[in-house]
Design an enzyme around this catalytic site. Structure first.
Site, PDB file in Angstrom:
ATOM      1  N   HIS A  69     -34.591   8.890 -42.329  1.00  0.00           N
ATOM      2  CA  HIS A  69     -33.800   8.139 -41.356  1.00  0.00           C
ATOM      3  C   HIS A  69     -33.568   8.971 -40.105  1.00  0.00           C
ATOM      4  O   HIS A  69     -33.479  10.196 -40.180  1.00  0.00           O
ATOM      5  CB  HIS A  69     -32.462   7.682 -41.948  1.00  0.00           C
ATOM      6  N   ASP A 103     -31.035   7.976 -37.943  1.00  0.00           N
ATOM      7  CA  ASP A 103     -29.643   7.826 -37.530  1.00  0.00           C
ATOM      8  C   ASP A 103     -28.814   8.994 -38.071  1.00  0.00           C
ATOM      9  O   ASP A 103     -29.226   9.663 -39.023  1.00  0.00           O
ATOM     10  CB  ASP A 103     -29.059   6.483 -38.003  1.00  0.00           C
ATOM     11  N   ASP A 152     -29.407  16.632 -41.676  1.00  0.00           N
ATOM     12  CA  ASP A 152     -29.371  15.281 -42.273  1.00  0.00           C
ATOM     13  C   ASP A 152     -29.660  14.242 -41.216  1.00  0.00           C
ATOM     14  O   ASP A 152     -28.751  13.750 -40.578  1.00  0.00           O
ATOM     15  CB  ASP A 152     -28.008  15.047 -42.915  1.00  0.00           C
ATOM     16  N   GLU A 195     -29.454   4.333 -42.492  1.00  0.00           N
ATOM     17  CA  GLU A 195     -29.154   4.939 -43.791  1.00  0.00           C
ATOM     18  C   GLU A 195     -27.696   5.354 -43.883  1.00  0.00           C
ATOM     19  O   GLU A 195     -27.068   5.255 -44.930  1.00  0.00           O
ATOM     20  CB  GLU A 195     -30.057   6.161 -44.031  1.00  0.00           C
ATOM     21  N   GLU A 196     -27.145   5.852 -42.769  1.00  0.00           N
ATOM     22  CA  GLU A 196     -25.764   6.337 -42.771  1.00  0.00           C
ATOM     23  C   GLU A 196     -24.756   5.199 -42.627  1.00  0.00           C
ATOM     24  O   GLU A 196     -23.560   5.424 -42.699  1.00  0.00           O
ATOM     25  CB  GLU A 196     -25.553   7.359 -41.643  1.00  0.00           C
ATOM     26  N   GLU A 243     -34.566  14.068 -47.395  1.00  0.00           N
ATOM     27  CA  GLU A 243     -33.109  14.286 -47.339  1.00  0.00           C
ATOM     28  C   GLU A 243     -32.776  15.729 -47.714  1.00  0.00           C
ATOM     29  O   GLU A 243     -33.481  16.344 -48.517  1.00  0.00           O
ATOM     30  CB  GLU A 243     -32.397  13.360 -48.340  1.00  0.00           C
ATOM     31  N   HIS A 260     -22.912  16.435 -42.193  1.00  0.00           N
ATOM     32  CA  HIS A 260     -21.767  15.596 -41.793  1.00  0.00           C
ATOM     33  C   HIS A 260     -20.610  16.442 -41.252  1.00  0.00           C
ATOM     34  O   HIS A 260     -19.542  15.904 -40.949  1.00  0.00           O
ATOM     35  CB  HIS A 260     -21.265  14.699 -42.942  1.00  0.00           C
TER      36      HIS A 260
HETATM   37 ZN   LIG Z   1     -29.361  11.570 -44.909  1.00  0.00          ZN
END
Ligand SMILES: [Zn+2]
Length: 395
Positions: free
Chosen positions: A83, A85, A116, A150-151, A179, A365
């Site tokens: 992903h 995003d 990520d 995805e997020e 990932e 994150h």
């Molecule tokens: Zn991810």
């Protein structure tokens, strides 16, 4: 790791780096593609894939942009998935650098999404580019599946792309999701499955009244407590070789009018099951309803299944990944099914062997998310060797 020197702000821009995986990570990080925005990330990838003669399709479902690219039509179909995003940066003032400035300091590339999972995406792009230059007559086909939700809600991303491919009869044989999976060192862990996730919102009704006259009311909090205690005591299963035991957790309880003299009319309890392959969503639901019904409660229960458990047992893909990781890092990875859900839950049911393998997940994150420059270079090599194992066997 050293903390970057904030005073001098001495850094190198990752986009200037000589390794293609590092430069591309920088290029992607510089685009603030907070979910479900793509901010041109997929256009960058599409341009590179078209130059490699991939057939590229941009699949837009509602507000989500997805990219499906394929080169070749033979089986086996090997794909990389990921992903573009990212989660929001949070308080930008707390970051050492601007979260969308791909700054390299002391061997670490900083920026939202660097780990990520723009780093993983960039590493597999670099790997397949190198692989194709060296093995133009490889076996099978190569695919790339990129989503930008995805997020977020994850309802218009990978799941829809897989539905589209299945409807066309495009069968994926092997899928590597880039990932972040490493805990201490690149290559120390891969994911070969994930638990299922089933949430419930339970509302138990009572009868509101004055707290001094309980015989005229019916306290829903009192009715809920013994039921919740029983739910917490249940051993749902013992797990198995691949999965830990199924766990039941309460996340929220709401009731009461905020005053001390009223028995409230109802109570709302939110809970979640992370479940192993010893259960299905149905076996769990049946057991919960049986318990609630045995207490003759007046209740409403709404379920939300966000993923069924999946597992790739010992397979050609897992073996190829183990071998490549050992060759590049000297490590034998742990095969884990822990952690939250991932887009693997949408790809595995198509019959594909799926693993997740990517950089360190320690800073994802967070403020000052980062990825090791050396890890990106080694990850590229791991991905390339997996492709060699699976796509050059007849050569
Ligand atoms: Zn991810």
């Amino acid at each position: 790791m050293m903390t970057p020197d904030i005073k001098t702000n001495a850094y190198t821009d990752a986009r200037q780096h000589s390794h293609p995986a590092v430069a591309l990570t920088g290029e992607l990080v510089s685009r603030d593609s907070v979910t479900p925005e793509d901010k041109g990330c997929q256009e960058v990838l599409r341009t590179q894939l078209e130059a490699l003669s991939f057939r590229c399709e941009t699949l837009i479902f509602d507000d989500v942009t997805n990219l499906w690219a394929r080169k070749g039509s033979q089986a086996p179909l090997f794909i990389f998935a990921g992903h573009t995003d990212v989660v929001p940066a949070g308080n930008k003032d707390k970051w050492t650098f601007d979260p969308f400035l791909p700054a390299i300091v002391d061997g670490q590339l900083y920026g939202r999404g660097s780990a990520d999972m723009k780093g993983g995406v960039a590493a597999f792009m670099a790997a397949l580019t190198e692989f194709l230059a060296q093995h133009p007559d490889h076996d099978g086909s190569i695919g790339v599946l990129i989503t930008s939700d995805e997020e977020g809600a994850a309802i218009n991303g990978t799941v829809k792309v897989i539905e589209t491919l299945m409807a066309r009869g495009e069968q994926i044989d092997y899928c590597v999701l880039g990932e972040p999976t490493a805990e201490q060192q690149l290559g120390d862990m891969i994911k070969i499955g994930r638990r299922g996730s089933l949430s419930g919102r339970l509302v138990i009704q009572g009868k509101q009244g004055h707290i001094a006259y309980p015989h005229l009311a019916d306290n829903p909090i009192h009715k809920a407590m013994p039921v919740l205690a029983e739910l917490m005591q249940i051993e749902w299963d013992k797990g198995n070789d691949a999965f830990p035991a199924t766990s039941f957790q309460i996340s929220n309880i709401r009731s009461g009018l905020g005053v001390s003299n009223v028995i409230p009319p109802d109570i709302t309890i939110d809970f979640n099951f992370r479940f192993s392959t010893e259960q299905t969503a149905d076996t769990i639901k049946k057991r919960v309803h049986a318990l609630l019904d045995s207490k003759s409660l007046s209740y409403d229960l709404n379920w939300n299944l966000s993923g069924t458990p999946w597992l790739t047992k010992q397979s050609a893909l897992v073996a190829a990944a183990d071998q490549a990781i050992l060759a590049v890092t000297g490590l034998t990875p742990v095969h884990s099914t822990g952690g939250g859900i991932s887009d693997g839950r949408f790809i595995a049911p198509s019959g594909a062997e799926v693993i997740e393998l990517g950089p360190l997940n320690e800073s994802i994150h967070k403020i000052d998310e980062h990825v090791g420059v050396n890890d990106l270079i080694q990850l590229t090599e791991i991905y390339r060797q997996i492709m060699i194992s699976l796509l050059t066997q007849s050569k």
